[in-house]
Design a protein around this motif. Sequence first.
Motif, PDB file in Angstrom:
ATOM      1  N   ILE A 165      73.569  55.666  85.670  1.00 12.44           N
ATOM      2  CA  ILE A 165      72.723  56.851  85.762  1.00 12.44           C
ATOM      3  C   ILE A 165      73.005  57.826  84.622  1.00 12.44           C
ATOM      4  O   ILE A 165      72.084  58.384  84.011  1.00 12.44           O
ATOM      5  N   THR A 166      74.268  58.032  84.306  1.00 14.00           N
ATOM      6  CA  THR A 166      74.617  58.966  83.228  1.00 14.00           C
ATOM      7  C   THR A 166      74.059  58.503  81.895  1.00 14.00           C
ATOM      8  O   THR A 166      73.515  59.299  81.115  1.00 14.00           O
ATOM      9  N   ALA A 167      74.188  57.203  81.634  1.00 15.74           N
ATOM     10  CA  ALA A 167      73.621  56.671  80.396  1.00 15.74           C
ATOM     11  C   ALA A 167      72.111  56.865  80.372  1.00 15.74           C
ATOM     12  O   ALA A 167      71.524  57.165  79.327  1.00 15.74           O
ATOM     13  N   GLY A 168      71.485  56.717  81.558  1.00 13.99           N
ATOM     14  CA  GLY A 168      70.041  56.924  81.630  1.00 13.99           C
ATOM     15  C   GLY A 168      69.654  58.354  81.336  1.00 13.99           C
ATOM     16  O   GLY A 168      68.676  58.617  80.625  1.00 13.99           O
ATOM     17  N   VAL A 169      70.410  59.302  81.872  1.00 11.23           N
ATOM     18  CA  VAL A 169      70.135  60.710  81.596  1.00 11.23           C
ATOM     19  C   VAL A 169      70.249  60.986  80.098  1.00 11.23           C
ATOM     20  O   VAL A 169      69.396  61.651  79.496  1.00 11.23           O
ATOM     21  N   ASN A 170      71.304  60.471  79.480  1.00 11.06           N
ATOM     22  CA  ASN A 170      71.500  60.695  78.048  1.00 11.06           C
ATOM     23  C   ASN A 170      70.400  60.031  77.221  1.00 11.06           C
ATOM     24  O   ASN A 170      69.947  60.586  76.214  1.00 11.06           O
ATOM     25  N   LEU A 171      69.979  58.858  77.636  1.00  7.32           N
ATOM     26  CA  LEU A 171      68.911  58.169  76.910  1.00  7.32           C
ATOM     27  C   LEU A 171      67.611  58.952  77.001  1.00  7.32           C
ATOM     28  O   LEU A 171      66.917  59.148  75.997  1.00  7.32           O
ATOM     29  N   TRP A 172      67.271  59.402  78.210  1.00  7.92           N
ATOM     30  CA  TRP A 172      66.012  60.141  78.388  1.00  7.92           C
ATOM     31  C   TRP A 172      66.000  61.419  77.562  1.00  7.92           C
ATOM     32  O   TRP A 172      64.957  61.846  77.086  1.00  7.92           O
ATOM     33  N   ALA A 173      67.157  62.036  77.380  1.00 13.31           N
ATOM     34  CA  ALA A 173      67.221  63.303  76.650  1.00 13.31           C
ATOM     35  C   ALA A 173      67.323  63.107  75.148  1.00 13.31           C
ATOM     36  O   ALA A 173      67.408  64.082  74.408  1.00 13.31           O
ATOM     37  N   SER A 174      67.321  61.857  74.696  1.00 16.08           N
ATOM     38  CA  SER A 174      67.503  61.599  73.275  1.00 16.08           C
ATOM     39  C   SER A 174      66.165  61.484  72.575  1.00 16.08           C
ATOM     40  O   SER A 174      65.126  61.269  73.186  1.00 16.08           O
ATOM     41  N   SER A 175      66.197  61.653  71.292  1.00 16.28           N
ATOM     42  CA  SER A 175      65.009  61.447  70.464  1.00 16.28           C
ATOM     43  C   SER A 175      65.335  60.299  69.526  1.00 16.28           C
ATOM     44  O   SER A 175      66.473  60.165  69.080  1.00 16.28           O
ATOM     45  N   PRO A 176      64.403  59.396  69.223  1.00 20.38           N
ATOM     46  CA  PRO A 176      62.970  59.511  69.523  1.00 20.38           C
ATOM     47  C   PRO A 176      62.503  58.894  70.837  1.00 20.38           C
ATOM     48  O   PRO A 176      61.298  58.740  71.026  1.00 20.38           O
ATOM     49  N   VAL A 177      63.417  58.489  71.743  1.00 19.70           N
ATOM     50  CA  VAL A 177      62.950  57.941  73.018  1.00 19.70           C
ATOM     51  C   VAL A 177      62.124  58.982  73.757  1.00 19.70           C
ATOM     52  O   VAL A 177      61.046  58.713  74.263  1.00 19.70           O
ATOM     53  N   ASN A 178      62.639  60.206  73.835  1.00 14.61           N
ATOM     54  CA  ASN A 178      61.873  61.283  74.440  1.00 14.61           C
ATOM     55  C   ASN A 178      60.837  61.799  73.449  1.00 14.61           C
ATOM     56  O   ASN A 178      61.011  61.709  72.247  1.00 14.61           O
ATOM     57  N   ARG A 179      59.744  62.321  73.967  1.00 17.50           N
ATOM     58  CA  ARG A 179      58.670  62.827  73.121  1.00 17.50           C
ATOM     59  C   ARG A 179      58.376  64.290  73.454  1.00 17.50           C
ATOM     60  O   ARG A 179      58.623  64.749  74.572  1.00 17.50           O
ATOM     61  N   ALA A 180      57.821  64.987  72.489  1.00 16.52           N
ATOM     62  CA  ALA A 180      57.588  66.422  72.666  1.00 16.52           C
ATOM     63  C   ALA A 180      56.613  66.722  73.785  1.00 16.52           C
ATOM     64  O   ALA A 180      56.661  67.787  74.393  1.00 16.52           O
ATOM     65  N   HIS A 181      55.703  65.796  74.079  1.00 18.19           N
ATOM     66  CA  HIS A 181      54.709  66.062  75.116  1.00 18.19           C
ATOM     67  C   HIS A 181      55.178  65.619  76.504  1.00 18.19           C
ATOM     68  O   HIS A 181      54.426  65.722  77.470  1.00 18.19           O
ATOM     69  N   ALA A 182      56.415  65.112  76.612  1.00 21.67           N
ATOM     70  CA  ALA A 182      56.905  64.623  77.899  1.00 21.67           C
ATOM     71  C   ALA A 182      56.906  65.746  78.939  1.00 21.67           C
ATOM     72  O   ALA A 182      57.223  66.893  78.638  1.00 21.67           O
ATOM     73  N   CYS A 183      56.561  65.383  80.183  1.00 22.95           N
ATOM     74  CA  CYS A 183      56.469  66.370  81.273  1.00 22.95           C
ATOM     75  C   CYS A 183      57.651  66.294  82.228  1.00 22.95           C
ATOM     76  O   CYS A 183      58.010  67.293  82.849  1.00 22.95           O
ATOM     77  N   ASP A 184      58.213  65.109  82.410  1.00 23.17           N
ATOM     78  CA  ASP A 184      59.278  64.957  83.397  1.00 23.17           C
ATOM     79  C   ASP A 184      59.988  63.626  83.152  1.00 23.17           C
ATOM     80  O   ASP A 184      59.665  62.911  82.210  1.00 23.17           O
ATOM     81  N   GLY A 185      60.974  63.315  83.989  1.00 26.91           N
ATOM     82  CA  GLY A 185      61.689  62.049  83.886  1.00 26.91           C
ATOM     83  C   GLY A 185      62.148  61.580  85.249  1.00 26.91           C
ATOM     84  O   GLY A 185      62.436  62.393  86.133  1.00 26.91           O
ATOM     85  N   LYS A 186      62.180  60.257  85.435  1.00 30.19           N
ATOM     86  CA  LYS A 186      62.634  59.673  86.696  1.00 30.19           C
ATOM     87  C   LYS A 186      63.679  58.592  86.408  1.00 30.19           C
ATOM     88  O   LYS A 186      63.527  57.825  85.459  1.00 30.19           O
ATOM     89  N   ILE A 187      64.707  58.522  87.232  1.00 24.98           N
ATOM     90  CA  ILE A 187      65.764  57.516  87.092  1.00 24.98           C
ATOM     91  C   ILE A 187      66.166  57.061  88.490  1.00 24.98           C
ATOM     92  O   ILE A 187      66.252  57.878  89.412  1.00 24.98           O
ATOM     93  N   THR A 188      66.422  55.759  88.643  1.00 29.12           N
ATOM     94  CA  THR A 188      66.925  55.273  89.927  1.00 29.12           C
ATOM     95  C   THR A 188      67.889  54.120  89.690  1.00 29.12           C
ATOM     96  O   THR A 188      68.021  53.620  88.569  1.00 29.12           O
TER      97      THR A 188
END
Length: 678
Positions: A165-188
């Motif tokens: 989960i922690t790696a997922g949080v860090n990945l989602w918050a990274s660029s360029p994986v994350n995009r400027a128009h992103a609205c939210d994120g989900k992890i399970t």
Amino acid sequence: YRLVYQTFPGGIHSGADFYRNSVGIAFGETSVMQTPYEEDSTPQSNRARKAAQYSASIDDVVRILWDKNNGMYTNDWPIADFKTGEVAILLLGTHTMKLWRTSEDMNPFGTPGFLWANNNNRDPEVRKEYVAQPDDRPFDLMFSPWNRDVAFNEFYVENKGRIDITAGVNLWASSPVNRAHACDGKITNTAMAEQMVFMAHHGKVTLREKFPTNGWRYLPDLPGAEPHLSLGYSVVSPIFVADQLKAARANAAAAEPEAADLEFGDLASEFEITKKDLWRGTVEPANPAVSWFVSATAAYWRMLDGLEDEDAVAAAEQLADDLAALEARYLYTVSREDDLAALNASRAYDRYGPYLLPRIKGTFALHQLRLLLGNEVFFKVMSTTHERFRGREMTTIQFIDVAEEVSRKALAPFVRQWLDRTGLPKPVPSVEIEKVRRGGWDLELMVGQEGVPYTFVTHIEIEVDGERLLRQVTVDSEDPIQLHFDGRPTRVVFDALHDIPVAHPSFYAWKNFIDEFHDTLIVYGTARQDEANHTMARRWQEMVADIYIEILPPLVKDAELDPDQATSSDLMVMGTLDDNSFFGHMPEDFPVDFGRDSFQWMGSEYGESDDGLFLVVPNPWNPAKTMYVMAANSGMQLYHMTRTYHRNIPQWARFKGKEIVDKGYFDRPGFVMDLPED
């Protein structure tokens, strides 16, 4: 089965692209380019909801999504079965699909146990469904990794065996994986899935807010608009939420001097290209070695199709800029990766060169062939090739055979010089002029070449009596090229329209900021208007993050930048000319002279308060790094230059207020030759 998805009131499918059900099935989608529409079939929204409600396995999801598929909203579907621990991706075209499973062969990912989807169609058979193009234009069938593909691959290499989960949080918050128009994120994960629980982040996962902004398509400043504030991650239990909702319901009650126009003479027809002149259809590669043609024919078609069709000068300048951009991208790529010959194309996920370099070399090969043969014969070669091999596989030899058959010329050496070799041509031009007795002036152009010489066609610009004249020449030996003019030539520009790519040190462009933004520092001036400069630097810092990169480049005062930072970083230097001490320490060969609230650029002085200049150059303290310069004659001009993110700046742009009034690429060293009076 009980299911949960995120949508709008009454929506029968997920507006946020993810589904969960009570027997451990979860899936989502990332859209890819649209494949053909099948009229008498079922919409994606219907099939996706059914797949979520009735699937107990990955096979169920695949079967329901495929059944009566109408092709609309083509997607990569990541699927997870938490009962078995298996993950899959279904690339669903219209008449073709591809399924990758972690329990089977992971080709082409090469990342055992780890799959990703990011809008990039990676299956050759599904890509073939794109051949049906508007105007029957050629489609580039070759796969190219995107920066998010490279980022996902790097994430796997760095974290394999410990992805949680922690790696997922860090990945989602990274660029360029994350995009400027992103609205939210989900992890399970599996433990959560047993209870239909997941972590949800409302708002941008980089913990940056969105504020209503006039004209911003992500959050326009319309009546009633409110900021989109991030709330961090929360653990969400749909079962708990549903029960609470039931209980709640139960209890409810300026003008610049113009340079002389370029005189084309008989060469104008070379740039008078219309859509009807262009070839049609898509050729398939017989092997990776012919990828250069499949990519280049699509790239060059788009370049020619986009030219101004009523103004030869505008068309020539536009094509020259397109070719200059290709050259810059080639040089940037080989400065970071190994060079390779065009015939050595391959698929790669960890670098760009195996796709980009053959595509770029191939585009120049086709451009050179057009100049050599002339438009009429070249377009006949390309049309014959695409008619003969439409929807069929073709080799490089077969293309050359068609070209020689149609043109009745031996073309193999001319074409293959662009395909067999690494590197670029290394021409060394020089000119001499002589006044002749019969009147006028003779100009002698000599072109030496380092290494194995190329044969090529190019244009030279000659300035004579205030006029700029264009001539086409063929360089096929070291013999001088003779030209005659009535007036005295005073300036010669070799390869004036960027017909060939050559190596030079100033190849950085504005787009490179996206490639290596992690190394960028924003350096602002502190000599005057310290607070205003800091505020505008902060605004610009937020803007570049909002537009694309999702991280804030560090801000550094000019007075506090140490030598180690200057040499190890890409520098974004901004300020009014007398505020930022950087502008007083530029090297002697820097392409602009900065004064006190004024600058000299391309032979002209700009001293009005609403003049500004944007440059992309090698970092003077380390040419392997980049320096972006935003220089303004006043604080208000700096405000205008930084209030909007201009995506399409090449290597330089001159501002007047908030408007870009001129832009382009730098002259290449040794190609501009002044001939002053003796």
